[in-house]
Scaffold this active site. Structure first.
Site, PDB file in Angstrom:
ATOM      1  N   GLU A 134       0.893  -1.190  -0.110  1.00  0.00           N
ATOM      2  CA  GLU A 134       0.012  -0.023   0.037  1.00  0.00           C
ATOM      3  C   GLU A 134       0.700   1.276   0.151  1.00  0.00           C
ATOM      4  OE1 GLU A 134      -3.628  -2.182   2.581  1.00  0.00           O
ATOM      5  OE2 GLU A 134      -2.844  -0.128   3.173  1.00  0.00           O
ATOM      6  N   ALA A 185      -0.924  -7.702  13.219  1.00  0.00           N
ATOM      7  CA  ALA A 185      -0.546  -8.666  12.236  1.00  0.00           C
ATOM      8  C   ALA A 185      -1.550  -9.917  12.265  1.00  0.00           C
ATOM      9  CB  ALA A 185       1.123  -9.431  12.477  1.00  0.00           C
ATOM     10  N   GLU A 249       9.561 -17.008  -2.465  1.00  0.00           N
ATOM     11  CA  GLU A 249       9.701 -15.848  -3.346  1.00  0.00           C
ATOM     12  C   GLU A 249      11.467 -15.260  -3.442  1.00  0.00           C
ATOM     13  OE1 GLU A 249       7.714 -11.258  -3.534  1.00  0.00           O
ATOM     14  OE2 GLU A 249       7.353 -12.498  -1.781  1.00  0.00           O
ATOM     15  N   GLY A 345      30.872   2.761 -22.528  1.00  0.00           N
ATOM     16  CA  GLY A 345      30.931   4.175 -22.827  1.00  0.00           C
ATOM     17  C   GLY A 345      29.415   4.649 -22.943  1.00  0.00           C
ATOM     18  N   GLU A 373      17.648  -3.778   3.117  1.00  0.00           N
ATOM     19  CA  GLU A 373      17.729  -3.537   4.516  1.00  0.00           C
ATOM     20  C   GLU A 373      16.757  -4.400   5.550  1.00  0.00           C
ATOM     21  OE1 GLU A 373      19.198  -0.356   1.998  1.00  0.00           O
ATOM     22  OE2 GLU A 373      17.070  -1.210   2.042  1.00  0.00           O
TER      23      GLU A 373
END
Length: 383
Positions: A134, A185, A249, A345, A373
């Site tokens: 979200e 949760a 996953e 380049g 993180e």
């Protein structure tokens, strides 16, 4: 040079390699010639999903009793790797559909849900999406604000989702919603939502810097009614379901990144052998040779580590922190693509060269599936 991608991988049988060849042929024939056009249009055609289903690219490791390919997890790994090898990022949604959405139904759905929808997903008739993220809740799933209020006959879903892979194509969406907002949760449930339901709306197809042919959208839910049989698994058990799927996953993301680094290195070695500067091929420059040697070593180490995690997964022994380490290491290893791009380049900044597309397309792997993180936090908790 012996390519890292040529390293023997004994876990893959002859049957696996035949399947890999068929996947590569499908990508070469049906995707690669049209991919640039699809990038301009911002999505792949809907018919491609049905073609992929007919070719066996969708749900390859779902049991054949439910219409899938009936293969082991290595068949799923092959699809992910060959899409990455071809830089066919427009169809990375195949992975979300087959390896994220379908397993939720297989592992936690009712028998009726599995019998009705898994065959449709394997054929490409039904495209699935996963609506978790979200605007104010990404890696912190418990912070979602979308609610599913109990009403007569079912639930009403209200809220907003963003960064949803397959969002514009999806026929069905697994929606994560709060059914008990006070429980954090412990109050999240999963719902299998028909996208033709009144109150459901697709917002913008988001304007990304890479993966331009992969439709990523906003989704809106305005008192969307779903019946009781749209609930996946048990009420308020969604957070646990989400955690159980993260090992799979994150390993798939690690496999994708491993291949991306290998092929980017191969492209660069070919280029610096041909490109001349000051009367010599770029490969004759000691700095370039040494940096490529470092990256080849890093790619080989990445391949060895991720394949060892793949072997653990097949044995049922890969832990949550092990999968987090695989994703962290492999996704961070793709930082080397920046150096590889430098050796092209000015050409390296042109999208006609695959290194330019890889530079942009591979970057999100350090974010989704849990950011680097968050991976460090998962690993740290296991210390």
């Amino acid at each position: 040079m012996t390519s890292v991608s040529d390293t023997p991988r004994p876990m893959f049988s002859a049957e696996h390699e035949l399947y890999r060849a068929s996947v590569a042929r499908f990508i070469e024939g049906r995707i690669t010639p049209h991919h640039a056009e699809w990038e301009r249009e911002g999505r792949v055609p809907r018919q491609l999903w049905r073609d992929a289903g007919a070719a066996g690219l969708l749900c390859p490791s779902i049991a054949d009793a439910y219409g899938g390919g009936g293969g082991d997890y290595l068949y799923s790994a092959i699809v992910v790797e060959e899409i990455a090898r071809a830089l066919a990022t427009g169809v990375t949604g195949f992975t979300t559909h087959s390896e994220n959405v379908a397993p939720y139904l297989l592992e936690f759905g009712s028998e009726a849900q599995k019998r009705e929808f898994l065959p449709q997903m394997a054929s490409g008739e039904c495209v699935g999406a996963l609506a978790m993220t979200e605007p104010g809740a990404g890696s912190d799933l418990k912070a979602i604000r979308t609610t599913a209020k109990a009403v007569e006959g079912g639930f009403e879903i209200t809220g907003q989702k963003t960064f949803i892979t397959n969002g514009a194509h999806a026929d069905r969406v697994i929606v994560f919603a709060k059914t008990n907002p006070e429980a954090g949760a412990r109050g999240i449930s999963l719902f299998w939502v028909d996208t033709t339901t009144p109150g459901f709306a697709v917002g913008r197809v988001l304007d990304k810097i890479g993966q331009l042919a992969q439709d990523t959208a906003e989704l809106f839910f305005d008192q969307v009614f779903v019946p009781h049989d749209a609930l996946i698994g048990e009420l308020n058990a969604g957070f646990g379901y989400a955690m159980s799927g993260l090992i799979r996953e994150r390993l798939l993301i690690a496999l994708r990144c491993t291949v991306a680094l290998e092929v980017a290195l191969d492209w660069t070695v070919d280029y610096v052998k041909q490109r001349q500067a000051f009367g010599h091929a770029l490969i004759d420059n000691q700095y370039i040779r040494f940096r490529l040697a470092d990256i080849k070593t890093h790619a080989a180490a990445t391949r060895a580590f991720v394949d060892s995690c793949l072997a653990q997964y097949l044995q049922g022994t890969l832990t949550a922190d092990g999968a987090a380490m695989a994703k962290l290491w492999a996704s961070e290893a793709t930082r080397a693509i920046d150096d590889l791009m430098q050796f092209f380049g000015g050409n390296g900044y042109m999208r006609e060269y695959p290194i330019a597309r890889a530079y942009a397309d591979v970057r999100p792997n350090r974010i989704y599936g849990g950011s680097s993180e968050i991976m460090r936090e998962v690993i740290a908790r296991s210390l």
